[in-house]
Design a protein around this motif. Structure first.
Motif, mmCIF file in Angstrom:
data_model
loop_
_atom_site.group_PDB
_atom_site.id
_atom_site.type_symbol
_atom_site.label_atom_id
_atom_site.label_comp_id
_atom_site.label_asym_id
_atom_site.label_seq_id
_atom_site.Cartn_x
_atom_site.Cartn_y
_atom_site.Cartn_z
ATOM 1 N N MET A 1 0.846 -1.195 0.000
ATOM 2 C CA MET A 1 0.000 0.000 0.000
ATOM 3 C C MET A 1 0.884 1.249 0.000
ATOM 4 O O MET A 1 1.881 1.312 0.713
ATOM 5 C CB MET A 1 -0.920 0.006 1.218
ATOM 6 C CG MET A 1 -1.831 1.225 1.295
ATOM 7 S SD MET A 1 -2.907 1.193 2.751
ATOM 8 C CE MET A 1 -3.928 -0.233 2.347
ATOM 9 N N TYR A 2 0.492 2.225 -0.819
ATOM 10 C CA TYR A 2 1.275 3.445 -0.924
ATOM 11 C C TYR A 2 1.046 4.344 0.286
ATOM 12 O O TYR A 2 -0.083 4.579 0.699
ATOM 13 C CB TYR A 2 0.896 4.192 -2.196
ATOM 14 C CG TYR A 2 1.538 5.559 -2.301
ATOM 15 C CD1 TYR A 2 2.916 5.696 -2.388
ATOM 16 C CD2 TYR A 2 0.752 6.712 -2.308
ATOM 17 C CE1 TYR A 2 3.497 6.940 -2.495
ATOM 18 C CE2 TYR A 2 1.335 7.961 -2.428
ATOM 19 C CZ TYR A 2 2.702 8.076 -2.511
ATOM 20 O OH TYR A 2 3.290 9.305 -2.609
ATOM 21 N N THR A 3 2.140 4.837 0.859
ATOM 22 C CA THR A 3 2.076 5.769 1.968
ATOM 23 C C THR A 3 2.684 7.096 1.528
ATOM 24 O O THR A 3 3.868 7.159 1.204
ATOM 25 C CB THR A 3 2.844 5.233 3.197
ATOM 26 O OG1 THR A 3 2.325 3.956 3.552
ATOM 27 C CG2 THR A 3 2.700 6.198 4.362
ATOM 28 N N LYS A 4 1.863 8.129 1.473
ATOM 29 C CA LYS A 4 2.366 9.434 1.070
ATOM 30 C C LYS A 4 3.405 9.928 2.068
ATOM 31 O O LYS A 4 3.339 9.613 3.256
ATOM 32 C CB LYS A 4 1.214 10.441 0.995
ATOM 33 C CG LYS A 4 0.261 10.224 -0.162
ATOM 34 C CD LYS A 4 -0.785 11.338 -0.194
ATOM 35 C CE LYS A 4 -1.720 11.160 -1.383
ATOM 36 N NZ LYS A 4 -2.740 12.244 -1.440
ATOM 37 N N PRO A 5 4.368 10.711 1.588
ATOM 38 C CA PRO A 5 5.317 11.321 2.523
ATOM 39 C C PRO A 5 4.563 12.169 3.545
ATOM 40 O O PRO A 5 3.640 12.897 3.191
ATOM 41 C CB PRO A 5 6.198 12.199 1.618
ATOM 42 C CG PRO A 5 6.025 11.642 0.252
ATOM 43 C CD PRO A 5 4.633 11.097 0.198
ATOM 44 N N THR A 6 4.940 12.053 4.799
ATOM 45 C CA THR A 6 4.287 12.849 5.830
ATOM 46 C C THR A 6 4.686 14.313 5.692
ATOM 47 O O THR A 6 5.689 14.648 5.045
ATOM 48 C CB THR A 6 4.686 12.358 7.228
ATOM 49 O OG1 THR A 6 6.102 12.563 7.403
ATOM 50 C CG2 THR A 6 4.354 10.882 7.407
ATOM 51 N N LEU A 7 3.893 15.178 6.294
ATOM 52 C CA LEU A 7 4.206 16.603 6.284
ATOM 53 C C LEU A 7 5.567 16.841 6.935
ATOM 54 O O LEU A 7 6.363 17.655 6.458
ATOM 55 C CB LEU A 7 3.113 17.395 7.008
ATOM 56 C CG LEU A 7 3.334 18.909 7.118
ATOM 57 C CD1 LEU A 7 3.416 19.544 5.735
ATOM 58 C CD2 LEU A 7 2.221 19.557 7.939
ATOM 59 N N LEU A 220 10.208 14.714 -6.620
ATOM 60 C CA LEU A 220 9.058 14.408 -7.481
ATOM 61 C C LEU A 220 9.210 13.061 -8.176
ATOM 62 O O LEU A 220 8.253 12.288 -8.290
ATOM 63 C CB LEU A 220 8.886 15.518 -8.515
ATOM 64 C CG LEU A 220 8.396 16.865 -7.972
ATOM 65 C CD1 LEU A 220 8.515 17.948 -9.044
ATOM 66 C CD2 LEU A 220 6.958 16.765 -7.476
ATOM 67 N N ILE A 221 10.418 12.753 -8.653
ATOM 68 C CA ILE A 221 10.639 11.479 -9.334
ATOM 69 C C ILE A 221 10.473 10.312 -8.376
ATOM 70 O O ILE A 221 9.748 9.344 -8.663
ATOM 71 C CB ILE A 221 12.044 11.442 -9.981
ATOM 72 C CG1 ILE A 221 12.105 12.409 -11.161
ATOM 73 C CG2 ILE A 221 12.382 10.019 -10.445
ATOM 74 C CD1 ILE A 221 13.505 12.583 -11.739
ATOM 75 N N ILE A 222 11.125 10.379 -7.223
ATOM 76 C CA ILE A 222 11.109 9.256 -6.284
ATOM 77 C C ILE A 222 9.713 9.031 -5.720
ATOM 78 O O ILE A 222 9.196 7.905 -5.719
ATOM 79 C CB ILE A 222 12.117 9.486 -5.140
ATOM 80 C CG1 ILE A 222 13.533 9.651 -5.694
ATOM 81 C CG2 ILE A 222 12.059 8.334 -4.146
ATOM 82 C CD1 ILE A 222 13.980 8.550 -6.621
ATOM 83 N N VAL A 223 9.091 10.091 -5.241
ATOM 84 C CA VAL A 223 7.754 9.952 -4.656
ATOM 85 C C VAL A 223 6.757 9.478 -5.716
ATOM 86 O O VAL A 223 5.924 8.597 -5.464
ATOM 87 C CB VAL A 223 7.297 11.286 -4.024
ATOM 88 C CG1 VAL A 223 5.825 11.220 -3.621
ATOM 89 C CG2 VAL A 223 8.161 11.615 -2.808
#
Length: 244
Positions: A1-7, A220-223
């Motif tokens: 499951m994808y986890t967005k980078p936290t703030l 941007l590329i990695i995320v």
């Protein structure tokens, strides 16, 4: 499951990037040397944390190898006491090839039907930019014997850099497509500014322009690629894992 980078992670990444630029601008060596490797270090940590629970599919492995070489390139280029530009160029060249491989695997995974006309249509802006940029750079190498040995490595690097940009564009329709394309284009801009500043004429605010576009490009590329790989439909079969 994808986890967005936290703030917190995103703010830490921006903060580290700003501190690196401040250290470089004001010649604060410990700040410059301490923060520059952390730019890719943080992204490597984010990728590792994400994939250690989901496994490392082939695209992710290529991406992470590229990130390691980007980190090496950062280290080589941040050292000012010795000219390690050629080593830095080589490290980032390997990074370009690894990212390009990851993009190509994602294109294959998407099952996109690429034709020569469709590829050429998207490649034309990159070809034009490459030809014009190398034409502008060429006189500096011709008239400076010390640079002549670097000419063909620079040409190969520029070709691979623009190929990476083209492959990012060819991933049309993939999740996080816009972010990855923006990252690839920012990378081309960042490296172009480096070349202009080093070989042609000093660029005002070069440190801030180069590093801000570079850091944003890598983020941007990695995320974006991690988000794409994490989609269930993009998970490889065991046979694909072996072949890749």
């Amino acid at each position: 499951m994808y986890t967005k980078p936290t703030l917190f992670f995103s703010l830490a990444f921006v903060g580290i990037s700003l501190l690196e630029m401040i250290g470089d601008t004001f010649s604060i060596s410990w700040l410059h040397y301490g923060c520059k490797p952390l730019i890719m270090g943080l992204l490597l940590g984010y990728a590792w944390h994400h994939y250690r629970t989901t496994g490392f599919p082939p695209i992710s492995r290529w991406l992470m190898v590229g990130m390691v070489f980007a980190l090496l390139g950062d280290v080589f280029l941040m050292i000012r006491e010795v000219d390690l530009f050629a080593l830095g160029l080589g490290a980032f060249l390997v990074m370009q090839l690894c990212y390009s491989k990851a993009f190509w695997l994602s294109i294959r995974r998407n099952g996109q039907n690429l034709t020569l006309p469709s590829i050429w249509k998207r490649a034309l802006p990159f070809v034009l930019y490459l030809v014009i940029f190398l034409a502008v750079l060429r006189p500096a190498f011709v008239h400076n014997p010390a640079l002549q040995l670097l000419w063909w490595p620079v040409v190969v690097y520029a070709l691979c850099l623009n190929t990476m940009g083209l492959l990012a564009v060819l991933r049309e329709g993939a999740s996080a497509y816009g972010g990855v394309v923006a990252g690839a284009l920012l990378f081309i801009l960042s490296d172009s500014l480096i070349a202009i500043d080093k070989f042609l004429t000093p660029v005002p605010g070069a440190t801030w322009l180069v590093m801000s576009t570079y850091a944003a490009a890598q983020y941007l590329i990695i995320v974006g690629m991690i988000q794409w790989v994490s989609m269930p439909e993009n998970q490889p079969t065991s046979v694909e894992s072996v072949r890749s």
